[in-house]
Design an enzyme around this catalytic site. Structure first.
Site, PDB file in Angstrom:
ATOM      1  N   ASN A 136     -10.415   7.346  -5.366  1.00 59.26           N
ATOM      2  CA  ASN A 136     -10.199   8.347  -4.322  1.00 59.26           C
ATOM      3  C   ASN A 136      -8.879   8.055  -3.621  1.00 59.26           C
ATOM      4  OD1 ASN A 136     -10.187   9.981  -2.080  1.00 59.26           O
ATOM      5  ND2 ASN A 136     -12.392   9.798  -1.736  1.00 59.26           N
ATOM      6  N   ASP A 137      -7.834   8.676  -4.113  1.00 55.71           N
ATOM      7  CA  ASP A 137      -6.478   8.435  -3.598  1.00 55.71           C
ATOM      8  C   ASP A 137      -6.367   8.664  -2.096  1.00 55.71           C
ATOM      9  OD1 ASP A 137      -4.776   7.673  -5.704  1.00 55.71           O
ATOM     10  OD2 ASP A 137      -4.824   9.700  -6.516  1.00 55.71           O
ATOM     11  N   CYS A 138      -7.305   9.381  -1.545  1.00 52.76           N
ATOM     12  CA  CYS A 138      -7.207   9.779  -0.144  1.00 52.76           C
ATOM     13  C   CYS A 138      -8.043   8.903   0.783  1.00 52.76           C
ATOM     14  CB  CYS A 138      -7.608  11.239   0.018  1.00 52.76           C
ATOM     15  SG  CYS A 138      -6.476  12.331  -0.840  1.00 52.76           S
TER      16      CYS A 138
END
Lengths: 820, 820
Positions: A491-493
């Site tokens: 989850n890059d965020c």
């Protein structure tokens, strides 16, 4: 044109499974519905109104034609044609002229798009494709006069050249308006901007007939105040024969001709890209060396040649798809598995996340994580290219197991500007390599010498890379014995060390805290899930000691999850930089996340003690809804610097409560692991494009491919999709449906047969090519179970267990499977 | 509307000197003709069809409205209005509706643009401006019914929000299509994307009346398949009252009303920008704090308030322009000197090279060289801001005298990515500081403590910065004793240490050779020209020893030029990295360059021995042509890696044989130094917009401001201009015409009067404000000379010499000058 089929789900179009096409019958789709042309370096994107653009290998550095993203209207600009009779002007793809057509079809097929249209009894059949092994797009355009009288017609082609570097092209006008250069020679229009200097390449646009005129200057052709819809030259009925000097060079051929009653004429246009070796840039008299361009144009200068090239392309795709074909009770399932999901996996493999109508083609290289995952969807079709890709990716890993988060496709070098510390990255290399070995049996790949950090001096075996990946987790554990998350995991965020207050700061590349506390339960699950495969590989290779060492670490991680990763009704998501839980009952928002439920259960955690079922029931209750399974719930309503980008999105979008489709197959697989075939398939159908086709107007993006995101239940527009085509969703869904729901799963030693299907599904047939042999598998489910192979027969002979052995290459075997 | 004046030079428009406006009477100009609104941080660009965009301080990081450069058609998108009566729709600026207007005028004035148009007997008067000291653009729109019957009308406003970071906004759709957020409250439409997270700012668009509807979602307003020319909402005659969730937020007000016979109604729209302190971001109940927006809207909610704000703006400009006013025999000269050249200088000062229709606003910060030079054109108008700018610039210098080539306007810090080694840069600080001191007499600025490298720990006096600038040349001499050129001198495209073969490599920031050989004769000339001022300053301040030291270096440089910088008929341009001459008879192409002729003669080299005249005759013969003086001749026809970017341009464009207008005033000044007033003025008129107005169709860009480049005699399109507005051309031409041709020149001790004019010019009057006093200067030239003050009278009394003393502030003096 064929009749519309009875099974039509939407007014915009339908699947034509026989031709492996999606047929669009209304040019005004809810969003541009596109296709990808090209397989091996030369690529075009083409929309259902012939909009789009073309590039060679790298969408940023070698853009051939110009495109304006998010324009008004959306999707203006492309490779266009204008047909003119008297004062009436129309286009084969409706746009750009936008004159109403009497008939319109856009048929997006595998590697080609075909436009069938009709106006004033002039029928047009336009087919666009990139022939195999060719650095060119070929456009075959046929016009037929369906009246009893002769017709005088004009045809104009149009494309706008990009000055090669797509980013510079859209910003640096101070220079670029002065550099454009073209050359016209007969029916060949050459774009040679900067060829005089450092470039060894040029582009050309040709037609296989004499022309009655041309234009190469945009303003001369369009007029300064006209859009693509009404070029002055076309309105006037005469080309300007303009030569561009700077400003915006274009290429337009002008053809004037008569079509007799019932007559059909055909033209072949070629948009090509040529690189000349340094010594062959110029002719003896200092001119542009056109030899290669003329040869390329000649390769497609007749209808026969084009027909052969189209047939070769069809064969190429048939051969790829044949690796896995299902014949089952639901045509929607069949067309997803047989055609569209495989096709999207190939496109994603080719383009990574580089170029679409959402990805502008200038921002991202190949992702370490992305590209590894994409292999899951294609390794059965193109094992040789998968092998090459694995070695390319591994070379961007560091000796400590960490990895450049991205690398550049042109240079294959890691992108230092983005750097590393996405702590899930290393593990994906284990998954992709194992998927490759299970598919191919090519254990030799493990002995390949692969650089670390792109430095040949630091080369070691690929196996050593896998060990480094494994140990990167072991060596980066946090206070709870769980893996440190670094900048982010999958989850890059979810940026737990970023703490950004500056709006111009990237959440992904900024770490404002030291990063030695925040931990990811998702990586913990990944570590066990992929680590078990690593252990199996070690044992298979006789590395018993390493296998035992690794197993101890897996056991320790399982213990850490048991102690610190379970929240009572589901698995925790993470611990933040203050050591506080995320994805817990203790949180007001973001109480539950999808990722750890998928990965911990795929790791086997909680399968024995009921926690897996409990977690999946929580997912079903709190995250799943009509349009998929949202990523987290409740969505964040405020910015949390301690969580990062996830909390910047409005509720229900993207990583903040959206259906981030990539993650849904993890739950499908988890459901198969607890034997819940009904739920697994139910989740599958909520996302699978063919099943969602009925929602086409709401969904907006293409009904034949997955999107990255569907707005979640807390969104203002639930069910609306964004970011179609280039997403790990394609590979993971394919992996889930083929290997876990339909249950035909490669292993080191053969094909495991272990379906987990809806109890009501009575059976299906699968043709699977595996290590050179063909397996014709019939699964019967008379008892209406979800899971469990009662008996299996090979070529009529009952066999024990549910593992099919590796057969001799080119052999054919009939397999019957009885569930019960 | 006023009648067209008799002196009209072109069909597109005319100068209205009384109103200080350029009046465009045909919306279809040869290229968008724009204006700049705003003076102090809040800025709009506006074209003659109301296209353009708005930003706050930084065109990259704080863009308020979206704009697509180089679109098809050029200049689509802006702040638009639609008027609708029945089924008929039109726009006050012709675009976007593009319905033919019965009357059309665009009046670009000083800091405002006014659009007067008429259709169906509805007269529209739209005035757009940025009030002084206000972070908002105000649009006053008046509609008058000129019929005898009542009219039912609709009015729609439209602008498209940019998601703040202009670069990200046009590339990162994967994120941006999900982040857009708006709010509508009465007649106020708020754009608050990312306000929920790290931004403390939002924008709003208001109108001072009740509205009958609104739209904030682009697709809802326009329709997916419509351009700006025909929004669905307008065609339909009803707003959609849409709230944007992601995709592309816009702001559109919908007004429905009746206009009685002869009635006029007025609306005031305000597009504002608000920053809220951290503690005041939210209201008590968690909503957007709108207090500041409502106050700003209220500041302009009546016609009286707007009229006052417009009057204040006019006063502001009048006060600025009053510093230098000429009344001479040629109205074209008058309007250039009095209005347009000063105006362009102010715009260039405000924007540097950051935002135009050629500069996309995302690439360049403030140039060290650019910003110093820009001061030449404004120091007489805004000495306080010039002082601040000088100190800002100096702070980006290094202790060795070198300088960051650019710095960021938001942070005022040097741009490390671009770096330094443009070896002319340091010297421009001497010129700008001296120009400031001569104008103001503020020697105290020299004692200001200024950081080096933005580091307060490394601060020293500004005088020490000037010494460092001087010594940077002294310490960086090449084999011929001439200054090393580094990456480039003023000619950014003469890159003698680059040797680039990679098309993705910047010519400016790449040095592939060590750079210890290539030398610039231009910098040598600059060094003497500006160095003499430095010496004079040292003497004036009593630093005799430093003056003598510096003089020795100037003498050495003069000797180096004599020995190695003269080519027989002109000055050499440079020596390349192999020590070979550039701009010499020995070259096949690029035999003569403009820069060293200008700078060596401005340095006084060759004035005594005839070389100056010889060189200027060579310029006249080889470089000058109808549309200006080209930079070099013959232009390069091939790429020379040893010369860099200059040889990448097609012949006759930009630095390769184009009229790079910035450099032409150097020759004008040089001609005055040899007393050739006819030639100096002749060159002046070849470039000065008012004199070139007759070429408007060919010239393409605005006929009221200078462009950076006019295609040269070897170009395919000689006389065609590009890159208008933001160019050092403005300041240098102003400097040349006011101080050297008209000859009113500030010195440390007063105003020197030394005109050098065409012999046929009989005289002129100049009003000059200088150090607080007003000088009313009448120059008479009954003898028809070019140069030489025979006698001067001050307030009726004959005085000796031609230096006017510094008078008491607020005093007024009449000066008569007799040439002869």
């Amino acid at each position: 044109m064929p009749e519309k089929p009875p099974n039509k789900q939407t007014e915009f179009g339908y699947f034509d499974d026989e031709h492996k096409e999606y047929v669009i019958i209304d040019p005004k789709t809810p969003y541009p519905w596109i296709n990808y042309l090209g397989n091996d370096g030369f690529y075009s994107l083409i929309s259902n109104t012939t909009g789009g653009y073309t590039f060679y290998k790298d969408a940023k550095f070698r853009r051939l034609t110009r495109y304006r993203y998010n324009n008004v209207p959306v999707d203006s600009g492309g490779k266009y044609f204008y047909i003119r009779e008297g004062g009436c002007v129309w286009s084969p793809g409706w746009k750009p002229a936008q004159a109403p057509l009497d008939q319109y079809q856009c048929r997006h097929g595998l590697g080609y798009s075909r436009f069938l249209s009709s106006k004033r009894q002039v029928h047009c059949d336009l087919t666009c494709f990139v022939p195999l092994g060719t650095r060119a797009e070929v456009q075959r355009l046929r016009l037929s006069n369906r009246t009893e009288a002769p017709k005088k017609l004009q045809l104009y082609s149009l494309l706008e050249w990009c000055l090669w570097n797509a980013e510079d092209d859209m910003t640096n006008f101070q220079r670029n308006f002065s550099t454009g250069e073209v050359e016209v020679d007969g029916s060949h229009i050459y774009h040679k901007t900067e060829y005089r200097e450092r470039r060894d390449h040029y582009a050309f646009y040709s037609v296989n007939s004499e022309i009655q005129g041309f234009d190469t200057d945009r303003e001369a052709f369009l007029g300064l105040y006209n859009g693509f819809e009404a070029p002055e030259a076309v309105t006037r009925g005469r080309a300007g024969n303009s030569i561009a000097h700077g400003w915006s060079p274009i290429a337009s051929h002008f053809l004037e001709f008569e079509l007799g009653p019932g007559e059909t004429k055909e033209w072949i246009f070629v948009l090509g890209y040529v690189e000349n070796p340094a010594g062959e840039k110029w002719t003896a008299d200092g001119g542009l060396n056109k030899t290669r361009a003329l040869q390329m144009a000649a390769d497609f200068d007749s209808g026969e040649k084009v027909t052969r090239a189209l047939a070769a392309l069809a064969d190429y795709w048939q051969n790829l798809l044949d690796a896995y074909q299902i014949s089952g009770p639901d045509t929607r399932l069949n067309r997803m598995v047989n055609i569209w999901n495989q096709y999207q996996c190939m496109v994603t493999f080719n383009f990574s996340r580089s170029a679409s109508f959402f990805e502008s083609g200038i921002g991202r290289g190949m992702g370490f994580r992305d590209s590894n995952q994409d292999l899951l969807g294609v390794v059965h079709m193109i094992p040789e290219r998968a092998r090459e890709r694995i070695l390319d990716i591994a070379a961007t890993q560091f000796e400590d197991g960490s990895a450049y988060h991205q690398y550049q496709p042109l240079t294959k070098r890691g992108n230092a500007a983005i750097g590393k510390n996405f702590n899930d990255d290393p593990l994906w290399l284990i998954q992709s390599t194992l998927a490759y070995i299970k598919e191919t049996g090519d254990f030799d790949i493990l002995e390949e010498s692969v650089p670390f950090d792109n430095d040949p001096a630091k080369a070691n075996s690929l196996f050593a890379h896998l060990t480094a990946s494994f140990d990167h987790v072991v060596n980066n554990l946090g206070p709870h014995g769980l893996p440190l998350i670094g900048r982010a995991d999958w989850n890059d965020c979810l940026n737990l060390n970023c703490f950004s207050q500056d709006p111009n700061e990237s959440f992904q590349t900024t770490e404002n805290r030291a990063g030695e506390v925040a931990e990811s339960v998702m990586i913990a699950g990944m570590f066990i899930a992929f680590g078990r495969d690593y252990v199996a590989l070690c044992r298979h290779r006789g590395h018993t000691e390493e296998a035992e060492r690794a197993e101890r670490h897996l056991q320790a991680m399982a213990t850490a999850i048991d102690r610190h990763g379970w929240d009572g009704d589901w698995f925790l998501r993470a611990y933040d930089a203050a050591g506080k839980p995320i994805g817990s009952h203790a949180n007001r928002q973001g109480r539950i996340f999808i990722e750890p439920q998928g990965f911990c259960i795929m790791a086997g955690v909680g399968l024995d003690d009921g926690r897996a079922r409990t977690a999946l029931d929580s997912v079903n209750k709190l995250l799943a809804y009509e349009h998929g399974i949202v990523l987290n719930y409740p969505a964040y309503t405020q910015y949390h610097p301690e969580y990062g980008e996830i909390s910047t999105y409005p509720q229900g979008y993207k990583e903040n409560g959206g259906v981030f489709c990539h993650s849904n197959p993890w739950i499908m697989i988890a459901e198969t692991l607890v034997g819940n075939g009904d739920r697994a398939f139910d989740y599958y159908t909520r996302l699978a494009p063919a099943f969602r086709e009925k929602h086409a107007a709401l969904h907006k993006t293409e009904p034949y491919v997955y999107a990255q995101m569907i707005a979640g239940k807390e969104a203002a527009t639930p069910g609306q999709a964004k970011n179609s085509w280039l997403t790990g969703t394609a590979a993971w869904n394919y992996y889930a449906v083929t290997q876990f729901i339909l249950g035909v799963r490669p292993t080191f030693d053969g094909l495991l047969i272990d379906p987990c299907i809806p109890a009501a599904m009575k059976g299906f047939q699968i043709t699977r090519k595996f290590r050179g042999a063909t397996y014709e598998i019939s699964v019967a489910n008379p008892a209406g179970v979800s899971r469990g192979v009662q008996q299996m027969w090979v070529d009529g002979t009952a066999v024990a267990g549910n593992l099919l052995p590796v057969f001799a290459p080119r052999s054919y075997h009939r397999v019957e499977v009885l569930l019960g």
